[in-house]
Design a protein around this motif. Structure first.
Motif, PDB file in Angstrom:
ATOM      1  N   GLU A 196       0.837  -1.195   0.000  1.00  0.00           N
ATOM      2  CA  GLU A 196       0.000   0.000   0.000  1.00  0.00           C
ATOM      3  C   GLU A 196       0.872   1.245   0.000  1.00  0.00           C
ATOM      4  O   GLU A 196       1.890   1.279   0.692  1.00  0.00           O
ATOM      5  N   THR A 197       0.457   2.262  -0.746  1.00  0.00           N
ATOM      6  CA  THR A 197       1.159   3.536  -0.626  1.00  0.00           C
ATOM      7  C   THR A 197       0.666   4.219   0.648  1.00  0.00           C
ATOM      8  O   THR A 197      -0.417   3.914   1.149  1.00  0.00           O
ATOM      9  N   TYR A 198       1.480   5.131   1.149  1.00  0.00           N
ATOM     10  CA  TYR A 198       1.041   5.915   2.308  1.00  0.00           C
ATOM     11  C   TYR A 198      -0.308   6.568   2.026  1.00  0.00           C
ATOM     12  O   TYR A 198      -1.162   6.661   2.897  1.00  0.00           O
ATOM     13  N   ALA A 199      -0.505   7.047   0.799  1.00  0.00           N
ATOM     14  CA  ALA A 199      -1.745   7.737   0.436  1.00  0.00           C
ATOM     15  C   ALA A 199      -2.955   6.808   0.486  1.00  0.00           C
ATOM     16  O   ALA A 199      -4.072   7.264   0.725  1.00  0.00           O
ATOM     17  N   GLU A 200      -2.754   5.519   0.261  1.00  0.00           N
ATOM     18  CA  GLU A 200      -3.859   4.555   0.277  1.00  0.00           C
ATOM     19  C   GLU A 200      -4.227   4.096   1.687  1.00  0.00           C
ATOM     20  O   GLU A 200      -5.309   3.574   1.906  1.00  0.00           O
ATOM     21  N   MET A 201      -3.332   4.277   2.639  1.00  0.00           N
ATOM     22  CA  MET A 201      -3.555   3.795   4.008  1.00  0.00           C
ATOM     23  C   MET A 201      -4.503   4.709   4.774  1.00  0.00           C
ATOM     24  O   MET A 201      -4.528   5.913   4.547  1.00  0.00           O
ATOM     25  N   ASP A 202      -5.264   4.086   5.710  1.00  0.00           N
ATOM     26  CA  ASP A 202      -6.023   4.958   6.596  1.00  0.00           C
ATOM     27  C   ASP A 202      -5.031   5.610   7.561  1.00  0.00           C
ATOM     28  O   ASP A 202      -3.912   5.129   7.748  1.00  0.00           O
ATOM     29  N   LYS A 203      -5.425   6.723   8.137  1.00  0.00           N
ATOM     30  CA  LYS A 203      -4.505   7.539   8.934  1.00  0.00           C
ATOM     31  C   LYS A 203      -3.927   6.794  10.125  1.00  0.00           C
ATOM     32  O   LYS A 203      -2.749   6.922  10.433  1.00  0.00           O
ATOM     33  N   ALA A 204      -4.748   6.027  10.810  1.00  0.00           N
ATOM     34  CA  ALA A 204      -4.267   5.307  11.994  1.00  0.00           C
ATOM     35  C   ALA A 204      -3.188   4.301  11.616  1.00  0.00           C
ATOM     36  O   ALA A 204      -2.167   4.177  12.301  1.00  0.00           O
ATOM     37  N   LYS A 205      -3.378   3.580  10.517  1.00  0.00           N
ATOM     38  CA  LYS A 205      -2.385   2.606  10.077  1.00  0.00           C
ATOM     39  C   LYS A 205      -1.088   3.312   9.687  1.00  0.00           C
ATOM     40  O   LYS A 205      -0.006   2.902  10.104  1.00  0.00           O
ATOM     41  N   LYS A 206      -1.211   4.376   8.896  1.00  0.00           N
ATOM     42  CA  LYS A 206      -0.016   5.109   8.490  1.00  0.00           C
ATOM     43  C   LYS A 206       0.739   5.623   9.708  1.00  0.00           C
ATOM     44  O   LYS A 206       1.959   5.482   9.800  1.00  0.00           O
ATOM     45  N   ASN A 207       0.028   6.210  10.673  1.00  0.00           N
ATOM     46  CA  ASN A 207       0.675   6.745  11.873  1.00  0.00           C
ATOM     47  C   ASN A 207       1.395   5.669  12.673  1.00  0.00           C
ATOM     48  O   ASN A 207       2.378   5.944  13.347  1.00  0.00           O
ATOM     49  N   SER A 208       0.924   4.432  12.597  1.00  0.00           N
ATOM     50  CA  SER A 208       1.527   3.354  13.392  1.00  0.00           C
ATOM     51  C   SER A 208       2.810   2.802  12.788  1.00  0.00           C
ATOM     52  O   SER A 208       3.595   2.172  13.488  1.00  0.00           O
TER      53      SER A 208
END
Length: 187
Positions: free
Chosen positions: A156-168
């Motif tokens: 997944e690209t960072y842009a495709e991730m939900d915010k909580a997942k990206k932040n983790s």
């Protein structure tokens, strides 16, 4: 002495949102946009210089400052564009960044985030760095936050991730966890 307020020097609402999501419960966070010229140098040199200069400016809110520097390092290009990614992205766009790697099989990259914290003028900044290894891909997902659409981590690209997942798992999240642990140790 417990930290009562922290001034995050940024004009980027997306960065502010991510920082508040991770640090918001530890210390009240204020945001101020300052136009700070960045020196050329290593990630650490740039981060410390930026933080020193922010701390030296008479801020409206006053108190300790936090600055952030983000890098995107292409392994095939010996970590370029690195701390200059903002300018490369402005000049080339997502497609142009991908084109920089056309001649290379290696599309791997490191997303690097460095937060610098300074108690005030004359104090040496502390550095908190986070790195995430991924790869550069054609843009996917929303294009409203820097190079997120071209940096892929585990499919997944960072842009495709939900915010909580990206932040983790992101470079910024990793750096902020280190900062958060340090701030908690100061209470």
């Amino acid at each position: 002495m417990p930290l009562t307020e922290l001034n995050f020097i940024t004009g980027n609402k997306n960065k502010l949102s991510e920082v508040k999501a991770i640090l918001g419960d530890i210390v009240p966070l204020q945001s101020q946009s300052l136009d700070l010229t960045e020196i050329q140098g290593t990630i650490e040199e740039i981060s410390k210089d930026k933080c020193r200069r922010a701390a030296a400016i008479d801020l409206e809110v006053g108190g300790p400052v936090l600055t952030e520097d983000t890098c995107l390092c292409f392994n095939a290009l010996k970590e370029l564009p690195g701390p200059y990614i903002k300018w490369f992205l402005q000049a080339l766009g997502h497609e142009g960044l991908n084109n920089m790697l056309l001649a290379y099989e290696d599309k791997s990259a490191q997303a690097v985030c460095t937060f610098a914290y300074c108690e005030g003028p004359g104090n040496e900044p502390l550095i908190f760095e986070g790195r995430t290894t991924g790869k550069i891909v054609p843009a996917r997902g929303p294009t409203n936050f820097g190079w997120d659409p071209i940096f892929e981590y585990e499919g997944e690209t960072y842009a495709e991730m939900d915010k909580a997942k990206k932040n983790s798992l992101s470079h910024r999240g990793k750096a902020l966890i280190k900062l958060k642990e340090w701030l908690q140790s100061q209470i």
